[in-house]
Design a protein around this motif. Structure first.
Motif, short mmCIF file in Angstrom:
data_model
loop_
_atom_site.label_atom_id
_atom_site.label_comp_id
_atom_site.label_asym_id
_atom_site.label_seq_id
_atom_site.Cartn_x
_atom_site.Cartn_y
_atom_site.Cartn_z
N VAL A 76 1.09 -0.52 -42.48
CA VAL A 76 1.98 0.11 -43.45
C VAL A 76 1.67 1.52 -43.48
CG1 VAL A 76 2.66 0.47 -45.83
CG2 VAL A 76 2.52 -1.88 -44.89
N LEU A 77 0.30 1.75 -43.39
CA LEU A 77 -0.19 3.23 -43.43
C LEU A 77 0.43 4.11 -42.06
CD1 LEU A 77 -1.82 5.50 -44.30
CD2 LEU A 77 -3.81 4.84 -43.05
N GLY A 78 0.29 3.51 -40.89
CA GLY A 78 0.88 4.01 -39.71
C GLY A 78 2.50 4.31 -39.89
N MET A 79 3.13 3.13 -40.59
CA MET A 79 4.51 3.61 -40.88
C MET A 79 4.93 4.91 -41.45
SD MET A 79 5.99 -0.08 -41.33
CE MET A 79 7.76 0.40 -41.70
N ILE A 80 3.97 4.79 -42.79
CA ILE A 80 4.10 6.02 -43.60
C ILE A 80 3.80 7.42 -43.00
CG2 ILE A 80 2.89 7.25 -45.50
CD1 ILE A 80 2.53 4.38 -46.61
N VAL A 81 2.87 7.38 -41.94
CA VAL A 81 2.50 8.50 -41.31
C VAL A 81 3.51 8.91 -40.23
CG1 VAL A 81 0.73 9.67 -39.47
CG2 VAL A 81 0.10 8.26 -41.64
N GLY A 82 4.08 7.82 -39.52
CA GLY A 82 5.42 7.93 -38.52
C GLY A 82 6.53 8.65 -39.48
N LEU A 83 6.66 8.27 -40.59
CA LEU A 83 7.79 8.82 -41.53
C LEU A 83 7.42 10.39 -41.73
CD1 LEU A 83 8.60 5.89 -43.68
CD2 LEU A 83 10.04 6.90 -41.95
N VAL A 84 6.28 10.56 -42.18
CA VAL A 84 5.84 11.94 -42.31
C VAL A 84 6.10 12.85 -41.17
CG1 VAL A 84 4.04 13.62 -42.99
CG2 VAL A 84 4.31 11.35 -44.15
N LEU A 85 5.81 12.40 -39.87
CA LEU A 85 5.69 13.25 -38.90
C LEU A 85 7.41 13.25 -38.38
CD1 LEU A 85 2.94 11.91 -36.46
CD2 LEU A 85 2.97 13.92 -37.91
N CYS A 86 8.24 12.33 -38.58
CA CYS A 86 9.42 12.47 -38.52
C CYS A 86 10.26 13.28 -39.34
CB CYS A 86 10.30 10.86 -38.69
SG CYS A 86 11.77 11.02 -38.37
N SER A 87 9.85 13.35 -40.73
CA SER A 87 10.31 14.41 -41.58
C SER A 87 10.03 15.81 -41.19
CB SER A 87 9.94 14.21 -43.05
OG SER A 87 10.43 15.07 -43.97
N ALA A 88 8.75 15.99 -40.65
CA ALA A 88 8.33 17.35 -40.14
C ALA A 88 9.19 17.82 -38.93
CB ALA A 88 7.06 17.13 -39.85
N ALA A 89 9.44 16.81 -38.22
CA ALA A 89 10.18 16.91 -36.69
C ALA A 89 11.53 17.34 -37.21
CB ALA A 89 10.18 15.81 -36.00
N SER A 90 12.17 16.62 -38.23
CA SER A 90 13.62 17.21 -38.41
C SER A 90 13.60 18.31 -39.07
CB SER A 90 13.92 16.17 -39.73
OG SER A 90 14.16 14.75 -39.22
N THR A 91 12.70 19.10 -39.83
CA THR A 91 12.80 20.52 -40.23
C THR A 91 12.61 21.46 -39.17
OG1 THR A 91 10.40 20.32 -41.08
CG2 THR A 91 12.32 19.88 -42.68
N GLU A 92 11.74 20.85 -38.34
CA GLU A 92 11.33 21.83 -37.16
C GLU A 92 12.80 21.96 -36.13
OE1 GLU A 92 9.50 23.78 -33.73
OE2 GLU A 92 8.93 23.67 -36.11
N ALA A 93 13.31 21.01 -36.24
CA ALA A 93 14.69 20.84 -35.23
C ALA A 93 15.48 21.70 -35.65
CB ALA A 93 15.02 19.70 -35.20
N ILE A 94 15.43 21.63 -37.35
CA ILE A 94 16.60 22.36 -37.90
C ILE A 94 16.25 24.04 -37.86
CG2 ILE A 94 17.60 23.09 -40.22
CD1 ILE A 94 17.14 20.19 -41.01
N GLY A 95 15.08 24.49 -37.55
CA GLY A 95 14.68 25.77 -37.69
C GLY A 95 13.69 26.21 -38.87
N VAL A 96 13.43 25.18 -39.53
CA VAL A 96 12.63 25.35 -40.77
C VAL A 96 11.16 24.76 -40.25
CG1 VAL A 96 12.27 24.95 -43.20
CG2 VAL A 96 14.39 25.41 -42.24
N HIS A 97 9.99 25.47 -40.72
CA HIS A 97 8.72 25.13 -40.35
C HIS A 97 8.36 23.56 -40.69
CE1 HIS A 97 4.42 25.38 -39.84
NE2 HIS A 97 4.61 26.35 -39.12
N PRO A 98 7.96 22.77 -39.85
CA PRO A 98 7.60 21.47 -39.99
C PRO A 98 6.88 21.19 -41.26
CG PRO A 98 6.14 22.22 -38.04
CD PRO A 98 7.36 23.21 -38.30
N LEU A 99 5.98 22.05 -41.81
CA LEU A 99 5.11 21.77 -43.00
C LEU A 99 6.13 21.81 -44.22
CD1 LEU A 99 2.26 24.47 -42.66
CD2 LEU A 99 2.54 21.94 -41.80
N PHE A 100 7.19 22.09 -44.02
CA PHE A 100 8.13 22.01 -45.24
C PHE A 100 8.55 20.71 -45.41
CE2 PHE A 100 12.60 21.68 -46.94
CZ PHE A 100 12.29 22.29 -48.35
#
Length: 424
Positions: free
Chosen positions: A235-259
């Motif tokens: 479950v922890l691995g899935m959570i980290v994966g979702l966090v990285l996916c959210s960061a990748a989404s904002t990076e793809a939009i042009g907003v920093h992945p930290l947001f």
């Protein structure tokens, strides 16, 4: 690989020693780690032993540090967003909301007054007025929530009215600053595929609606059905994966992945034993291994050797005075308007004047986006260090109790609330 492992060893040991010294001097550990990064940069190590420094830290070898520090910051911002306690929003609402608003608006107004002069003198060529103003305003108005939480925790005053109000103000300030930063980043040319500004803003709005309108309610539903489930490694691995996916989404939009990582933390369901497990498993690797790389990179970008003229020192002092006056002044005025005594008003201002790590994150984003020059970046780092170092001495000067040293009985205010801020 040999060079990378040697660099990692030196960075980690330097951060450990400097952080320990800072704690002995009554400062937050983050102060020592930042100073340690500066020691490893061109201002100290590179000046004293330039040949050894260039051999140990050649510029073309720092790419792995950048990647590791970004991953560490993504996980760190997720933890910070996850640690925000929404229960504080129901306490001291009037003072906290007004103080947080004033401590953002007033620094922004002062930043707007300074922006034309600073942009002409220290900004890289081609930086727009609005972009520069937004980055400068965020840099001068942000509060370092994790450092503030750590200071309150060390004094064991986080459950007092002052501590509760300060935490809520810092949380609101951080959320507001990250939203403003997201807007600023949409105005900066993106390194990826070109996307018109209107599309980037539209995708950002869609992302916010999905996260706040779909993901967060889904998390609440999950809590009702599975809150008793132990947080396994899968479950922890899935959570980290979702966090990285959210960061990748904002990076793809042009907003920093930290947001994206920060917003993922805000949307994640609050279950105490899940929070404890995530904190225990992620904090150590993030704070001990990954974050020192960020401090090292910040130190290597901090060029104190550029402070060679009275003009630069003058503008650094102007930035420092404006940052302190705006942040502390706004909080003090708001606290007094809501009936707080002078001691509590000044103490709240001193706490919200804390910058530290989150400020460095913003400055590095501005540096990487070519909005701040190396000189201006260094000026802002100096401002962040001084304002953070001011907090503990000012609290002592104002007579704010330190229950950890047994100055007063804290039974009247109840047991301290648990804060999972990183040990920075």
């Amino acid at each position: 690989m040999t060079l990378l492992l040697l660099q990692m060893t030196i960075v980690l040991l330097t951060a450990l020693v400097c952080g320990w010294l800072a704690r002995k001097l009554g400062q937050a550990r983050v102060i020592g780690e930042i100073v340690g990064g500066i020691f490893l940069g061109p201002s100290v190590f590179g000046h004293v032993a330039p040949k050894a420094w260039s051999n140990l830290f050649p510029q073309d070898s720092l790419a792995p540090f950048d990647v590791l520090s970004t991953v560490g910051l993504i996980l760190f911002l997720f933890l910070i967003g996850y640690e925000l306690d929404f229960a504080h929003l129901r306490q001291e609402r009037k003072t906290a909301i007004l103080a947080s608003g004033m401590s953002i608006v007033l620094p922004f107004l002062l930043a707007a007054a300074l922006a034309p002069s600073l942009r002409v003198r220290f900004a890289p060529d081609g930086v727009g007025n609005l972009v520069f103003l937004l980055f400068l305003g965020v840099s001068m108005s942000i509060t370092a929530f994790p450092v503030l939480a750590r200071i309150l925790e060390e004094r064991q005053i986080q459950s007092t009215p002052l501590g509760t109000t300060a935490l809520m103000c810092a949380a609101i300030d951080d959320v507001s600053a990250w939203l403003l930063l997201a807007v600023a980043l949409t105005l900066v040319p993106h390194s990826g595929p070109s996307m018109p500004l209107i599309y980037r803003l539209a995708w950002l709005c869609i992302y916010l609606v999905l996260m706040l309108g779909v993901v967060r309610p889904l998390g609440r539903w999950l809590v009702k059905r599975r809150s008793s489930v132990t947080l396994s490694y899968e479950v922890l691995g899935m959570i980290v994966g979702l966090v990285l996916c959210s960061a990748a989404s904002t990076e793809a939009i042009g907003v920093h992945p930290l947001f994206g990582a920060f917003l993922a933390g805000i949307c994640f369901p609050r279950v105490e034993h899940w929070q404890n497990a995530i904190r225990a498993r992620l904090e150590t690797i993030v704070s001990v291994l990954l974050m020192p790389f960020f401090f090292a990179l910040t130190g290597m970008r901090t060029r104190l050797d550029l402070f060679s003229g009275a003009n630069i020192w003058f503008w650094t002092a102007v930035v420092l005075v404006a940052a302190v006056a705006g942040k502390m002044g706004g909080a003090v005025i708001a606290a007094r308007w809501t009936g707080q005594p002078w001691q509590q008003a000044w103490a709240l201002g001193a706490l919200l004047n804390t910058r530290g790590l989150v400020e460095l994150v913003v400055l590095n984003i501005a540096y990487n986006a070519h909005v701040f020059s190396p000189t201006l970046f260094t000026m802002m780092v100096v401002m962040a260090l001084i304002t953070t170092m001011m907090t503990t001495p000012m609290l002592n000067l104002l007579g704010i109790p330190n229950y950890a040293e047994g100055e007063l009985d804290r039974s009247a205010s109840g047991p301290p609330a648990k804060i999972g801020a990183l040990d920075l």
